[in-house]
Enzyme design. Structure first.
Site, mmCIF file in Angstrom:
data_model
loop_
_atom_site.group_PDB
_atom_site.id
_atom_site.type_symbol
_atom_site.label_atom_id
_atom_site.label_comp_id
_atom_site.label_asym_id
_atom_site.label_seq_id
_atom_site.Cartn_x
_atom_site.Cartn_y
_atom_site.Cartn_z
ATOM 1 C CG ASP A 34 -26.009 -83.170 -80.322
ATOM 2 O OD1 ASP A 34 -27.053 -83.079 -79.650
ATOM 3 O OD2 ASP A 34 -24.884 -82.929 -79.862
ATOM 4 C CB VAL A 35 -27.332 -88.127 -79.375
ATOM 5 C CG1 VAL A 35 -27.466 -89.330 -80.269
ATOM 6 C CG2 VAL A 35 -25.897 -87.727 -79.190
ATOM 7 C CB CYS B 140 -14.212 -81.176 -99.457
ATOM 8 S SG CYS B 140 -13.669 -82.687 -98.752
ATOM 9 C CG PHE C 182 -24.098 -85.910 -94.639
ATOM 10 C CD1 PHE C 182 -23.186 -86.453 -93.739
ATOM 11 C CD2 PHE C 182 -24.955 -84.914 -94.203
ATOM 12 C CE1 PHE C 182 -23.135 -86.009 -92.420
ATOM 13 C CE2 PHE C 182 -24.921 -84.466 -92.877
ATOM 14 C CZ PHE C 182 -24.004 -85.014 -91.989
ATOM 15 N NE ARG D 260 -25.544 -78.962 -82.607
ATOM 16 C CZ ARG D 260 -26.104 -79.359 -81.456
ATOM 17 N NH1 ARG D 260 -25.352 -79.725 -80.444
ATOM 18 N NH2 ARG D 260 -27.417 -79.361 -81.333
ATOM 19 C CB SER D 261 -19.749 -84.682 -86.619
ATOM 20 O OG SER D 261 -19.824 -84.407 -87.995
HETATM 21 P P1 NAD Z 1 -19.948 -88.618 -86.021
HETATM 22 O O1 NAD Z 1 -20.142 -89.920 -85.341
HETATM 23 O O2 NAD Z 1 -18.762 -87.794 -85.702
HETATM 24 O O3 NAD Z 1 -21.218 -87.683 -85.713
HETATM 25 C C1 NAD Z 1 -22.531 -88.152 -85.717
HETATM 26 C C2 NAD Z 1 -23.479 -87.014 -85.329
HETATM 27 O O4 NAD Z 1 -24.817 -87.494 -85.398
HETATM 28 C C3 NAD Z 1 -23.275 -86.501 -83.914
HETATM 29 O O5 NAD Z 1 -23.477 -85.111 -83.898
HETATM 30 C C4 NAD Z 1 -24.378 -87.216 -83.134
HETATM 31 O O6 NAD Z 1 -24.751 -86.524 -81.969
HETATM 32 C C5 NAD Z 1 -25.479 -87.235 -84.160
HETATM 33 N N1 NAD Z 1 -26.454 -88.285 -83.926
HETATM 34 C C6 NAD Z 1 -26.255 -89.610 -83.816
HETATM 35 N N2 NAD Z 1 -27.427 -90.244 -83.604
HETATM 36 C C7 NAD Z 1 -28.386 -89.308 -83.587
HETATM 37 C C8 NAD Z 1 -29.800 -89.326 -83.404
HETATM 38 N N3 NAD Z 1 -30.455 -90.463 -83.197
HETATM 39 N N4 NAD Z 1 -30.466 -88.153 -83.461
HETATM 40 C C9 NAD Z 1 -29.816 -87.004 -83.656
HETATM 41 N N5 NAD Z 1 -28.491 -86.922 -83.845
HETATM 42 C C10 NAD Z 1 -27.793 -88.054 -83.786
HETATM 43 O O7 NAD Z 1 -20.036 -88.923 -87.582
HETATM 44 P P2 NAD Z 1 -19.611 -88.032 -88.857
HETATM 45 O O8 NAD Z 1 -18.132 -88.034 -89.024
HETATM 46 O O9 NAD Z 1 -20.317 -86.733 -88.829
HETATM 47 O O10 NAD Z 1 -20.210 -88.923 -90.017
HETATM 48 C C11 NAD Z 1 -21.588 -89.170 -90.092
HETATM 49 C C12 NAD Z 1 -21.910 -89.988 -91.309
HETATM 50 O O11 NAD Z 1 -21.595 -89.238 -92.461
HETATM 51 C C13 NAD Z 1 -21.135 -91.284 -91.421
HETATM 52 O O12 NAD Z 1 -21.990 -92.278 -91.936
HETATM 53 C C14 NAD Z 1 -20.053 -90.976 -92.423
HETATM 54 O O13 NAD Z 1 -19.690 -92.115 -93.158
HETATM 55 C C15 NAD Z 1 -20.748 -89.975 -93.304
HETATM 56 N N6 NAD Z 1 -19.848 -89.040 -93.975
HETATM 57 C C16 NAD Z 1 -20.094 -88.808 -95.278
HETATM 58 C C17 NAD Z 1 -19.307 -87.953 -95.996
HETATM 59 C C18 NAD Z 1 -19.646 -87.729 -97.432
HETATM 60 O O14 NAD Z 1 -18.923 -87.043 -98.154
HETATM 61 N N7 NAD Z 1 -20.755 -88.243 -97.888
HETATM 62 C C19 NAD Z 1 -18.228 -87.323 -95.387
HETATM 63 C C20 NAD Z 1 -18.006 -87.527 -94.037
HETATM 64 C C21 NAD Z 1 -18.835 -88.396 -93.346
#
Ligand code: NAD
Length: 322
Positions: free
Chosen positions: A210-211, A152, A276, A187-188
């Site tokens: 991603d990082v 979703c 997001f 890229r999570s």
């Molecule tokens: P996660 O920690 O699993 O993944 C973070 C991703 O960002 C990884 O791929 C990481 O390599 C990358 N990243 C981190 N720092 C970076 C940088 N400086 N440069 C490039 N890439 C970088 O987190 P997630 O589960 O994907 O969640 C991310 C965010 O999204 C959180 O704030 C979460 O609250 C939010 N989220 C929002 C929704 C929504 O519906 N709005 C749903 C899920 C998650």
């Protein structure tokens, strides 16, 4: 500047779905559900994360507004969560189940996602749904009666891009992002990678960041492949990111830290920017370059959860009719 971009709130976008979902919910209640009751979603909360609590409160409100039943089940001892999910799997009154993550915050969370019965998995986290999405397979059956569920959060971002008219409805379905270039900073496995795949499957050239590194997702020259292909472009350096960004029509951020800001000077003029992450990943001056800016997406995600639930109920109905 003569022109400043527009902010489009996720509440505005979700409103465009409210009526459609509420009407469908009523149709499903009266025509599809054997017990004639409102579609019923159960959320499991087994952490004390205030963000999860807020998300649960908002889910409840949205459910009530749109003709759904919702209940929040708190499980103070995480070790009992699996049993509670199994109970809900077996309860015929419950149509949809979701878990507020993180629970354990490690690989055990991956396991928990698979405990939810596929037929009740409103978030679309089951492996089968993911695999279908990555392979650009839209149905669960050969007769094409049972639609596969799309996770979703990535689905919500696709719907936002449709709302913003980035999807070109003059192009055939499945190719509506043809010619567009996008950057996704995240890229999570829960959002960034599936989103890159979905957009590439629709014809977009996606740079997934991603990082560590940057990858390119495309369907090849002339969209010759039926599903996306991935190419490694190398390390994530500020130079490479800037070069790609200056040419990108869409920039989507999901970096889960407070101090990350996407550099505004790297945006192409008129880019569409969507964040997001729970944190604000764009600077205050983003609209000096962006044409459209969506600061958060959560409300649309909840709408997609409810939309998925209606689809699951319909799938179950078609399955029983077989
Ligand atoms: P996660 O920690 O699993 O993944 C973070 C991703 O960002 C990884 O791929 C990481 O390599 C990358 N990243 C981190 N720092 C970076 C940088 N400086 N440069 C490039 N890439 C970088 O987190 P997630 O589960 O994907 O969640 C991310 C965010 O999204 C959180 O704030 C979460 O609250 C939010 N989220 C929002 C929704 C929504 O519906 N709005 C749903 C899920 C998650």
């Amino acid at each position: 500047p003569v022109f400043a971009g527009r902010t489009i709130l996720s509440s505005t976008i979700s409103k465009s779905y409210t009526q459609e979902i509420a009407e469908k919910s009523e149709l499903v209640r009266t025509n599809v559900k054997p017990n004639g009751k409102k579609p019923y979603l159960v959320g499991f909360l087994a952490n004390d994360d205030p963000a999860a609590e807020a998300y649960a409160t908002w889910t409840q409100k949205t459910c009530e507004d749109m003709g759904f039943e919702y209940s929040l089940r708190r499980v103070p001892n995480k070790d009992f969560l699996e049993e509670k999910i199994i109970e809900a799997n077996n309860d015929n009154d419950i149509d949809g189940i979701m878990i507020y993550f993180p629970v354990f915050g490690d690989a055990q969370d991956q396991y928990l996602k698979q405990v939810i019965k596929m037929e009740k998995d409103v978030e679309g986290l089951n492996h089968t749904y993911y695999q279908n999405m990555y392979h650009n397979i839209r149905y669960l059956d050969e007769e094409k009666k049972l639609k596969s569920i799309v996770p979703c959060t990535p689905l919500a971002i696709i719907k936002i891009l449709e709302f913003l008219k980035v999807y070109n409805s003059l192009l055939p379905l499945g190719n509506r992002l043809y010619g567009k270039k996008a950057i996704i900073i995240n890229r999570s496995e829960i959002v960034g990678r599936p989103l890159a795949a979905l957009m590439a499957n629709d014809g977009c050239t996606v740079y997934s960041v991603d990082v560590h590194n940057i990858q390119k997702f495309t369907r090849g020259e002339g969209l010759k492949f039926s599903k996306h292909q991935v190419e490694d472009l190398g390390a994530n350096t500020p130079e490479l990111l800037k070069e790609l960004s200056l040419d990108a029509d869409i920039v989507i951020t999901g970096v889960p830290v407070d101090n990350y800001k996407f550099p505004t000077e790297s945006l192409k003029e008129g880019a569409v920017c969507i964040n997001f992450s729970f944190h604000k990943n764009f600077s205050d001056d983003v609209k000096s370059k962006a044409s459209l800016y969506v600061p958060s997406t959560g409300k649309v995600t909840i709408c997609m959860l409810l939309r998925n639930m209606l689809r699951l109920i319909e799938n179950n109905y078609h399955k029983e009719a077989k």
